[in-house]
Design a protein around this motif. Structure first.
Motif, PDB file in Angstrom:
ATOM      1  N   ALA A   1       0.834  -1.207   0.000  1.00  0.00           N
ATOM      2  CA  ALA A   1       0.000   0.000   0.000  1.00  0.00           C
ATOM      3  C   ALA A   1       0.870   1.260   0.000  1.00  0.00           C
ATOM      4  CB  ALA A   1      -0.902  -0.009   1.237  1.00  0.00           C
ATOM      5  N   GLU A   2       2.006   1.155   0.678  1.00  0.00           N
ATOM      6  CA  GLU A   2       2.896   2.308   0.796  1.00  0.00           C
ATOM      7  C   GLU A   2       3.723   2.546  -0.472  1.00  0.00           C
ATOM      8  OE1 GLU A   2       6.875   3.506   3.284  1.00  0.00           O
ATOM      9  OE2 GLU A   2       5.654   1.863   4.067  1.00  0.00           O
ATOM     10  N   THR A   3       4.183   1.457  -1.106  1.00  0.00           N
ATOM     11  CA  THR A   3       5.152   1.621  -2.205  1.00  0.00           C
ATOM     12  C   THR A   3       4.605   1.210  -3.566  1.00  0.00           C
ATOM     13  OG1 THR A   3       5.998  -0.606  -1.874  1.00  0.00           O
ATOM     14  CG2 THR A   3       7.086   1.166  -0.638  1.00  0.00           C
ATOM     15  N   ASP A   4       3.405   0.664  -3.606  1.00  0.00           N
ATOM     16  CA  ASP A   4       2.808   0.198  -4.849  1.00  0.00           C
ATOM     17  C   ASP A   4       3.628  -0.947  -5.473  1.00  0.00           C
ATOM     18  OD1 ASP A   4       0.657   0.372  -6.604  1.00  0.00           O
ATOM     19  OD2 ASP A   4       1.825   1.503  -8.069  1.00  0.00           O
ATOM     20  N   ALA A   5       4.213  -1.765  -4.618  1.00  0.00           N
ATOM     21  CA  ALA A   5       5.022  -2.875  -5.114  1.00  0.00           C
ATOM     22  C   ALA A   5       4.142  -4.014  -5.626  1.00  0.00           C
ATOM     23  CB  ALA A   5       5.924  -3.387  -3.986  1.00  0.00           C
ATOM     24  N   GLY A   6       4.668  -4.769  -6.571  1.00  0.00           N
ATOM     25  CA  GLY A   6       3.966  -5.956  -7.062  1.00  0.00           C
ATOM     26  C   GLY A   6       4.429  -7.170  -6.269  1.00  0.00           C
ATOM     27  N   VAL A   7       3.500  -8.106  -6.021  1.00  0.00           N
ATOM     28  CA  VAL A   7       3.850  -9.287  -5.215  1.00  0.00           C
ATOM     29  C   VAL A   7       3.462 -10.552  -5.970  1.00  0.00           C
ATOM     30  CG1 VAL A   7       3.357 -10.555  -3.073  1.00  0.00           C
ATOM     31  CG2 VAL A   7       3.613  -8.070  -3.009  1.00  0.00           C
ATOM     32  N   LEU A   8       4.394 -11.507  -6.006  1.00  0.00           N
ATOM     33  CA  LEU A   8       4.080 -12.836  -6.546  1.00  0.00           C
ATOM     34  C   LEU A   8       4.050 -13.780  -5.351  1.00  0.00           C
ATOM     35  CD1 LEU A   8       3.674 -14.785  -8.959  1.00  0.00           C
ATOM     36  CD2 LEU A   8       6.139 -15.097  -9.002  1.00  0.00           C
ATOM     37  N   ALA A   9       2.869 -14.288  -5.030  1.00  0.00           N
ATOM     38  CA  ALA A   9       2.709 -15.143  -3.841  1.00  0.00           C
ATOM     39  C   ALA A   9       2.531 -16.588  -4.285  1.00  0.00           C
ATOM     40  CB  ALA A   9       1.504 -14.679  -3.041  1.00  0.00           C
ATOM     41  N   ILE A  10       3.529 -17.387  -3.967  1.00  0.00           N
ATOM     42  CA  ILE A  10       3.461 -18.802  -4.343  1.00  0.00           C
ATOM     43  C   ILE A  10       3.021 -19.596  -3.120  1.00  0.00           C
ATOM     44  CG2 ILE A  10       4.813 -20.774  -5.160  1.00  0.00           C
ATOM     45  CD1 ILE A  10       6.713 -18.716  -6.440  1.00  0.00           C
ATOM     46  N   SER A  11       2.041 -20.437  -3.293  1.00  0.00           N
ATOM     47  CA  SER A  11       1.552 -21.213  -2.144  1.00  0.00           C
ATOM     48  C   SER A  11       0.739 -22.414  -2.586  1.00  0.00           C
ATOM     49  CB  SER A  11       0.698 -20.316  -1.250  1.00  0.00           C
ATOM     50  OG  SER A  11       0.243 -21.036  -0.134  1.00  0.00           O
ATOM     51  N   HIS A  12       0.705 -23.404  -1.697  1.00  0.00           N
ATOM     52  CA  HIS A  12      -0.183 -24.561  -1.890  1.00  0.00           C
ATOM     53  C   HIS A  12      -1.536 -24.280  -1.259  1.00  0.00           C
ATOM     54  CE1 HIS A  12       2.241 -27.733  -3.589  1.00  0.00           C
ATOM     55  NE2 HIS A  12       3.244 -27.409  -2.793  1.00  0.00           N
ATOM     56  N   ASP A  13      -1.560 -23.244  -0.435  1.00  0.00           N
ATOM     57  CA  ASP A  13      -2.733 -22.977   0.380  1.00  0.00           C
ATOM     58  C   ASP A  13      -3.745 -22.138  -0.404  1.00  0.00           C
ATOM     59  OD1 ASP A  13      -4.558 -22.230   2.292  1.00  0.00           O
ATOM     60  OD2 ASP A  13      -3.063 -21.753   3.824  1.00  0.00           O
ATOM     61  N   ASP A  14      -4.773 -22.817  -0.954  1.00  0.00           N
ATOM     62  CA  ASP A  14      -5.758 -22.127  -1.800  1.00  0.00           C
ATOM     63  C   ASP A  14      -6.516 -21.066  -1.016  1.00  0.00           C
ATOM     64  OD1 ASP A  14      -5.168 -23.367  -4.130  1.00  0.00           O
ATOM     65  OD2 ASP A  14      -6.546 -25.047  -3.800  1.00  0.00           O
ATOM     66  N   ARG A  15      -6.802 -21.374   0.273  1.00  0.00           N
ATOM     67  CA  ARG A  15      -7.560 -20.399   1.077  1.00  0.00           C
ATOM     68  C   ARG A  15      -6.761 -19.113   1.271  1.00  0.00           C
ATOM     69  NH1 ARG A  15      -9.782 -23.161   6.346  1.00  0.00           N
ATOM     70  NH2 ARG A  15      -7.684 -23.967   6.315  1.00  0.00           N
ATOM     71  N   LEU A  16      -5.460 -19.285   1.482  1.00  0.00           N
ATOM     72  CA  LEU A  16      -4.599 -18.105   1.664  1.00  0.00           C
ATOM     73  C   LEU A  16      -4.569 -17.268   0.381  1.00  0.00           C
ATOM     74  CD1 LEU A  16      -2.393 -16.518   3.312  1.00  0.00           C
ATOM     75  CD2 LEU A  16      -0.718 -17.991   2.192  1.00  0.00           C
ATOM     76  N   LEU A  17      -4.393 -17.953  -0.743  1.00  0.00           N
ATOM     77  CA  LEU A  17      -4.307 -17.226  -2.017  1.00  0.00           C
ATOM     78  C   LEU A  17      -5.634 -16.536  -2.341  1.00  0.00           C
ATOM     79  CD1 LEU A  17      -2.156 -19.584  -4.309  1.00  0.00           C
ATOM     80  CD2 LEU A  17      -1.460 -17.525  -3.090  1.00  0.00           C
ATOM     81  N   THR A  18      -6.742 -17.201  -2.007  1.00  0.00           N
ATOM     82  CA  THR A  18      -8.059 -16.599  -2.269  1.00  0.00           C
ATOM     83  C   THR A  18      -8.191 -15.272  -1.515  1.00  0.00           C
ATOM     84  OG1 THR A  18      -8.928 -18.828  -2.377  1.00  0.00           O
ATOM     85  CG2 THR A  18     -10.559 -17.081  -2.223  1.00  0.00           C
ATOM     86  N   ARG A  19      -7.686 -15.275  -0.269  1.00  0.00           N
ATOM     87  CA  ARG A  19      -7.827 -14.060   0.547  1.00  0.00           C
ATOM     88  C   ARG A  19      -6.761 -13.011   0.219  1.00  0.00           C
ATOM     89  NH1 ARG A  19     -11.192 -14.546   4.951  1.00  0.00           N
ATOM     90  NH2 ARG A  19     -10.147 -12.796   5.982  1.00  0.00           N
ATOM     91  N   TRP A  20      -5.612 -13.470  -0.225  1.00  0.00           N
ATOM     92  CA  TRP A  20      -4.478 -12.565  -0.370  1.00  0.00           C
ATOM     93  C   TRP A  20      -4.336 -12.033  -1.803  1.00  0.00           C
ATOM     94  CZ3 TRP A  20       1.306 -14.425   0.418  1.00  0.00           C
ATOM     95  CH2 TRP A  20       2.158 -13.313   0.397  1.00  0.00           C
ATOM     96  N   ALA A  21      -4.415 -12.951  -2.793  1.00  0.00           N
ATOM     97  CA  ALA A  21      -4.061 -12.566  -4.165  1.00  0.00           C
ATOM     98  C   ALA A  21      -5.232 -11.917  -4.905  1.00  0.00           C
ATOM     99  CB  ALA A  21      -3.581 -13.802  -4.914  1.00  0.00           C
ATOM    100  N   ASP A  22      -4.881 -10.992  -5.813  1.00  0.00           N
ATOM    101  CA  ASP A  22      -5.921 -10.394  -6.669  1.00  0.00           C
ATOM    102  C   ASP A  22      -6.315 -11.396  -7.753  1.00  0.00           C
ATOM    103  OD1 ASP A  22      -5.608  -7.961  -5.287  1.00  0.00           O
ATOM    104  OD2 ASP A  22      -3.833  -7.506  -6.476  1.00  0.00           O
ATOM    105  N   GLU A  23      -5.376 -12.209  -8.126  1.00  0.00           N
ATOM    106  CA  GLU A  23      -5.605 -13.159  -9.220  1.00  0.00           C
ATOM    107  C   GLU A  23      -4.677 -14.350  -8.989  1.00  0.00           C
ATOM    108  OE1 GLU A  23      -4.550 -13.028 -13.912  1.00  0.00           O
ATOM    109  OE2 GLU A  23      -5.049 -11.121 -12.987  1.00  0.00           O
TER     110      GLU A  23
END
Lengths: 209, 294
Positions: free
Chosen positions: A177-199
């Motif tokens: 939110a502060e720096t407008d950085a892009g994040v690539l979140a790799i995970s096996h946890d579908d619930r985490l990705l659903t809540r965290w990732a935009d896509e």
């Protein structure tokens, strides 16, 4: 924009073939897939740690020509590894772990330690004297030390409990939110990705050879 | 069904499973011996005004007595005094040769391991080529070329003993550079030199230091072997090898003390160095660093 185009990469044989992925500034892209599908290999290519057999990596319009030591765009990307215990030098205290990319800027170390909620007592301990969660927080501070434009989190929550996961994701979101950085979140946890990732992008199962 | 009965753990087993002894107690005997040896070889020649080459045939071949604690040799020289000078020479050879071989081996191993590829292959074939020749034979050739002297002995030992350090360092560097913390350092903008000096070399240092300390007694033994073959120091100069070499003739006439004293001193010094290096190895393990309070 961090872009991998037509990436074919692996070790002796290709693990991923013709994979393309784009992370926009401010965006969180989730990357999921079964074990062996090449998530970490793709992360290593995008982190400029592994030269692909084919394809190109572009960072904010600049095409990467050299990987590992020679990469000129190196510090624009931060990486958070899966196993915090293996991703820190066992001789270093947490303070030195965080200070490593800063080459001794102690003011920034204190600022980062506050950001990831590491106390002075913890900063003076060595990796084997803290928990995985505390160590991963130090690793996050190190990854954010050079204010990267893109952050690659390679299954960073695998070794952590729910509260540590939530704390780390919270810090990353605040940084985004502060720096407008892009994040690539790799995970096996579908619930985490659903809540965290935009896509979320899914890599298919590995090819049988 | 098995009948399970609770029994208290015997007190002897409880004691056995207690905390390990403080490393101070493991260090003390070896360090004391080494300190005595070091003090003796450094201080005695400066303080005691006695000539170790002084020949007195009237008291030749005397067994240990109050006047001569380790007896006298076939020329009437005091064996104890010669042992002090001999250890001085042998330890100089051992320490200098061990340090030179460690420096050369570490440089070759670190470069081979960190650069890798064809550079690694060429360096390792060089190591294999040198290792394929028996090192004593190679040492003899080097001494023969340079003419027997203290410097020649040191060079010959150093040039034939860097291979072990090189192999240890290379294999450790290869293992370390594949670890995520090296990737993390690279991601943090570290150059190849910084990775080598800040992460790889400090992490192989314990193994190198251990190999170097164990190399000291080995080099002493090597000097002994070269001197024994007549290729080390000149015959009149006292070194452990020369003394044992000279003493073998006296064994036939019952002069056991002439070889026993230098041999015993060599064994005791070797064990003391090994003891200290063992404690040192444990001390350098970062996982134990905060558990040790000395």
């Amino acid at each position: 924009m961090l872009t991998g185009t037509g990436i074919t990469a692996g070790y002796r044989n290709p693990v991923i073939t013709d994979v393309s992925l784009t992370v926009h500034p401010g965006q969180t892209i989730g990357l999921a897939g079964p074990s062996g599908s090449g998530k970490s290999t793709l992360a290593r290519v995008l982190a400029l740690l592994h030269k692909p057999f084919a394809g190109s990596v572009t960072i904010d319009g600049e095409t990467v020509t050299r990987f590992r030591f020679g990469a000129t765009q190196r510090t624009r990307i931060g990486v958070l590894f899966q196993q915090p215990r293996l991703s820190v030098d066992p001789r270093f205290t947490l303070r030195r772990v965080i200070a490593e990319p800063l080459k001794g800027n102690q003011e920034r170390v204190t600022e980062l330690a506050d950001l990831v909620m590491l106390t002075d007592d913890l900063l003076d301990r060595r990796p084997h004297e803290v928990s995985d969660g505390q160590l991963q927080r130090a690793c996050l501070a190190r990854a954010l030390a050079l204010r990267p434009r893109y952050l690659i989190c390679d299954e960073m929550t695998t070794m952590l409990d729910a509260s540590s996961t939530a704390a780390l994701v919270g810090v990353i979101r605040a940084y985004q939110a502060e720096t407008d950085a892009g994040v690539l979140a790799i995970s096996h946890d579908d619930r985490l990705l659903t809540r965290w990732a935009d896509e979320t992008v899914r890599l298919s199962a590995p090819l049988r050879r | 069904m098995t009948d399970l009965t609770w029994r208290p753990v015997p007190r002897s087993r409880l004691t056995a499973a207690g905390p390990p002894r403080s490393p101070r107690w493991r260090l003390l005997p070896s360090a004391t011996v080494l300190a005595i040896v070091a003090l003796t070889v450094l201080v005695v020649p400066l303080v005691v005004d006695l000539n170790q080459q002084y020949v007195d045939l009237a008291i030749a071949n005397q067994p240990p007595s109050a006047a001569h604690l380790f007896g006298t040799d076939e020329l009437g020289r005091d064996v104890l005094l010669r042992c002090v000078y001999a250890l001085r020479v042998s330890l100089t050879v051992g320490i200098v040769a061990a340090v030179i071989s460690a420096v050369v081996g570490t440089a070759v191993g670190a470069l081979a391991g960190s650069i890798g590829g064809w550079f690694d292959r060429i360096l390792m074939r060089l190591v294999d080529a040198v290792a394929s020749v028996p090192h004593l034979l190679l040492g003899i050739v080097i001494v023969a070329i340079l003419r027997p002297s203290l410097t020649a002995v040191i060079i010959s030992i150093a040039l034939t003993h860097w291979l072990t350090s090189a192999r240890i360092v290379r294999s450790e560097v290869l293992s370390l550079r594949a670890r995520p913390f090296i990737d993390a350092a690279i991601v943090g903008g570290a150059s190849r030199t910084r990775v080598l000096t800040r992460h790889l070399l400090p992490n192989v240092a314990p193994q190198v230091l251990l190999a170097t300390t164990l190399m000291v007694p080995h080099a002493v033994w090597h000097e002994t072997a070269l001197s024994f073959l007549g290729l080390g120091l000149p015959p009149h100069a006292a070194s452990v090898g020369n003394m044992i070499n000279d003493a073998q003739r006296s064994l036939l006439i019952g002069g056991w003390w002439m070889s026993l004293a230098p041999g015993l001193l060599l064994i005791i010094t070797t064990l003391a160095v090994s003891g200290v290096s063992g404690v040192w190895r444990d001390r350098l393990n970062p996982k134990r660093r905060t558990e040790l309070t000395w």
